[in-house]
Design a protein around this motif. Sequence first.
Motif, short mmCIF file in Angstrom:
data_model
loop_
_atom_site.label_atom_id
_atom_site.label_comp_id
_atom_site.label_asym_id
_atom_site.label_seq_id
_atom_site.Cartn_x
_atom_site.Cartn_y
_atom_site.Cartn_z
N ALA B 319 25.33 -13.03 -1.70
CA ALA B 319 23.74 -12.57 -1.20
C ALA B 319 23.68 -11.12 -0.79
CB ALA B 319 23.74 -13.37 0.44
N ALA B 320 24.97 -10.68 -0.64
CA ALA B 320 24.89 -9.09 -0.56
C ALA B 320 24.86 -8.31 -2.16
CB ALA B 320 26.13 -8.58 0.16
N MET B 321 25.63 -8.76 -2.91
CA MET B 321 25.96 -8.08 -4.38
C MET B 321 24.34 -8.19 -5.13
SD MET B 321 28.44 -6.62 -3.70
CE MET B 321 28.45 -5.56 -5.10
N LEU B 322 24.11 -9.64 -5.17
CA LEU B 322 22.86 -9.66 -5.78
C LEU B 322 21.59 -9.63 -5.08
CD1 LEU B 322 24.12 -12.48 -7.96
CD2 LEU B 322 23.46 -10.65 -8.99
N GLY B 323 21.34 -9.48 -3.64
CA GLY B 323 20.41 -9.23 -2.69
C GLY B 323 20.52 -7.86 -2.34
N SER B 324 20.95 -7.76 -1.06
CA SER B 324 20.74 -6.36 -0.46
C SER B 324 21.32 -5.08 -1.47
CB SER B 324 21.55 -6.04 0.63
OG SER B 324 22.95 -6.54 0.53
N ASN B 325 22.45 -5.44 -2.13
CA ASN B 325 22.87 -4.19 -3.17
C ASN B 325 21.87 -3.87 -4.23
OD1 ASN B 325 24.99 -2.45 -3.77
ND2 ASN B 325 25.58 -3.76 -5.51
N LEU B 326 21.15 -4.94 -4.49
CA LEU B 326 20.04 -4.58 -5.58
C LEU B 326 18.69 -4.49 -5.05
CD1 LEU B 326 21.18 -7.14 -8.23
CD2 LEU B 326 21.87 -4.93 -7.81
N GLY B 327 18.37 -4.55 -3.58
CA GLY B 327 17.36 -4.52 -2.86
C GLY B 327 16.32 -5.66 -3.20
N ILE B 328 16.98 -6.73 -3.29
CA ILE B 328 16.27 -8.02 -3.64
C ILE B 328 16.11 -8.78 -2.12
CG2 ILE B 328 15.81 -10.24 -4.71
CD1 ILE B 328 17.04 -8.53 -7.18
#
Lengths: 143, 623
Positions: B319-328
């Motif tokens: 959730a962090a690496m493919l979410g917040s880390n990519l601004g998604i």
Amino acid sequence: MSVNYLRSQFDLCSGCESCLLVCSSRAAGGYNPRLARMKVLKEKENLLSRPQVCTQCENPFCMHACPVTAISKEENSGVVLIDKEKCTGCGSCIESCPDKMIQFDQEGKADKCDLCGGRPLCVQYCVPGALKLVEKQEVSANE
Amino acid sequence: MNRSCTMEKLLYVNLSKKQVTEITINHRLEEEFVGGKGFGAKILYDLLPPGCDPLSPQNVLMFMTGPLTGTLAPAMRGCVVTKSPLTGTFADSYFGGHFAQEIRYCGFDGIIITGKAAESSYLWISDGTASIHPAQEIWGLDTFAAVEKIRELVGDQSVKTACIGPAGENMVSHALINCEYNRHAGRGGTGAVMGAKNLKAIALRGTKTLAPADQNGFMTIVDQAYKELAESEEVQSFNSDGTAGSIDFANLEQLLPTYNYYDGTYNEATRLNGEAQRRTFWLRNTACAACPIACGKVGSIRRGRHKGLISDVVEYETAAMLGSNLGISDIREVAYLVKKCDALGLDGMSAGGVAGFAIEAFQKGLLNSGDTEGHPLEFGNVSAVDYLLEKIAFRSGIGNLLAKGVKEAAKELNRGAEDFAVHVKGLESPAWGPRSVPGMGLALATADRGGCHQRALPVLYEIGGEWKGEMVERHGLKYKGEIVVHQQNYLAALDTLVKCDFGQYGIKAETYCHLMETALGRPWDVEKLMKLGDKIWNQIRLFNLREGFSREDDTLPKRFTEEPLPEGPYQGELITKTNLDQMLDDYYAVRGWDDFGKPTEDKLKELGLEAMPTLVQIPTGNQ
């Protein structure tokens, strides 16, 4: 003695198979879910886990199919039991059960759920509560 | 049936020679290394020639179990051990599900695979019998389709499988091994090693049983472990929200990676958290074998363009690496990207790290639309990430560069790309930005397989915990070395069992020891457990040193040592090189290592590693 049966709920089952492990340990003397007297069926990429248990049928096909009357339904508890002394291991009961709830034990005799004599281990170790021992209540149609 | 919870055998598979052999486990290996990580550490050291190319036939790919795996002991798993193509270090990657248990039911405590099959193959083990088969019909399929096809090929829906997707086949350095369905040996590129061996899948079906030495005693301790799990607040949180529960916590503490680790807070974090996931797709709890925690939350997306997509919990790391880390911030899109990684056989954590790196490289002009077939790489752009994942898995175009991981990609791009390549020893960092928690930085810098939060997570001490009866200072350096060493040793010892990270939040050390005692029939205590962990940690250090790693590699990316957190409650925080060096000095001293990070002779003597003989040899006729 009241008539009890196992109720299984797919909505609560987590698929952990602890039920199968405790059952196999009692049935086969060691842990292996494949040797349990019940199953947990997995569907749709594990979206669903359905515990499948012997329902201790009121009209047990296995009992009718047995050629040597080794299977009987205990009057008080309603549990369908196999008399291992009488069982010849012919496999007729295994073929007759549509839910595949009977299998051969290590001695080649038919083997099935006996509700652990009244306190099923599978229920005790089902943390999510998907397996319950439920008392049967008769409700008449014209009441 | 053997009444001491061991199968006493390893399966040795030489794919080049199409030979399968059984290895009787050396008693000393069992006594001194127990299983899981311990077996992996010793066997990798014994079998691998120094400097071996991870993608060569000589590398070994091992699937190891622990002595409690497959029993009723709660939350036990398996691990894959190999030399990593991503880092060049020892790599151990852990998986839940039911695959490890089935290895034991097949009659083995582990599988060692070496060589390279002449054609694409799968390994089929039915009870004690193993055979190698052509896999033309499965090769090229994604992991979900591969599982279906294997079941069809062996004619049994109940088999347990491990397989790779296209990314593994194409030897992407951060490819994973899928252990059906949402469980993976995710980190370190184990899938690439499997692909390099032309091995698409392993299918298992076993009917052997495991019995503890003292069945009644074992059940009493299992009941105790159940009780401890039920009483643990952390475990209750895993049960209710899975690891998605960590999103709010990490966001609050400014540890959540956003925009390629630019910051530690994401203003849309609540759109990714447990509550958002529950509302969007969760239906029920799922658990791995014999686990009462049930951290999995499976469901199907209810609305929008991904309606009907089945997903397990989008756990914290992805959730962090493919979410917040990519601004998604749309959890449905993140669930879609995670599932895409799973299907392609990519580690979602590394893939998120790589995508974040690529987007920043694009922003900085090191990549341009000519490199991306016109796709603009920008944060928050789902289709750009979608495009990258596809390219990486098939190693086409820009994907060929990114398939090597951020470390290698940065080296090739050059022109300052290394400044924002966030990795340790080549492993893309996990979702615990350490700038305001230096102990966490030390944990990442010293983890055996590269940037990893699972070897030690001192964050929990740093945000208000105690050590030796004293409050631990968040920003200070005091005790950080000690804490990291303690956690690494303890967790390494439990990884011989092979424990689940979440189970250990509830189950006490003494209880683990009693589980071992009653299962194995020999005495165990906490002191012995801690020594076991120390020994394994040093054994792995010897491997990594032999591969050429040294103090310089126990470091952190520039983003953490030179760029302070730009805003928020911990604005200005970073881990300076000087502070990192001081923590390393402390850490090495506690470890009994010299200034260069090498175990001293006294230390090796103390651990019995100084004159440890080879305990596993390649079976005769298999050299």
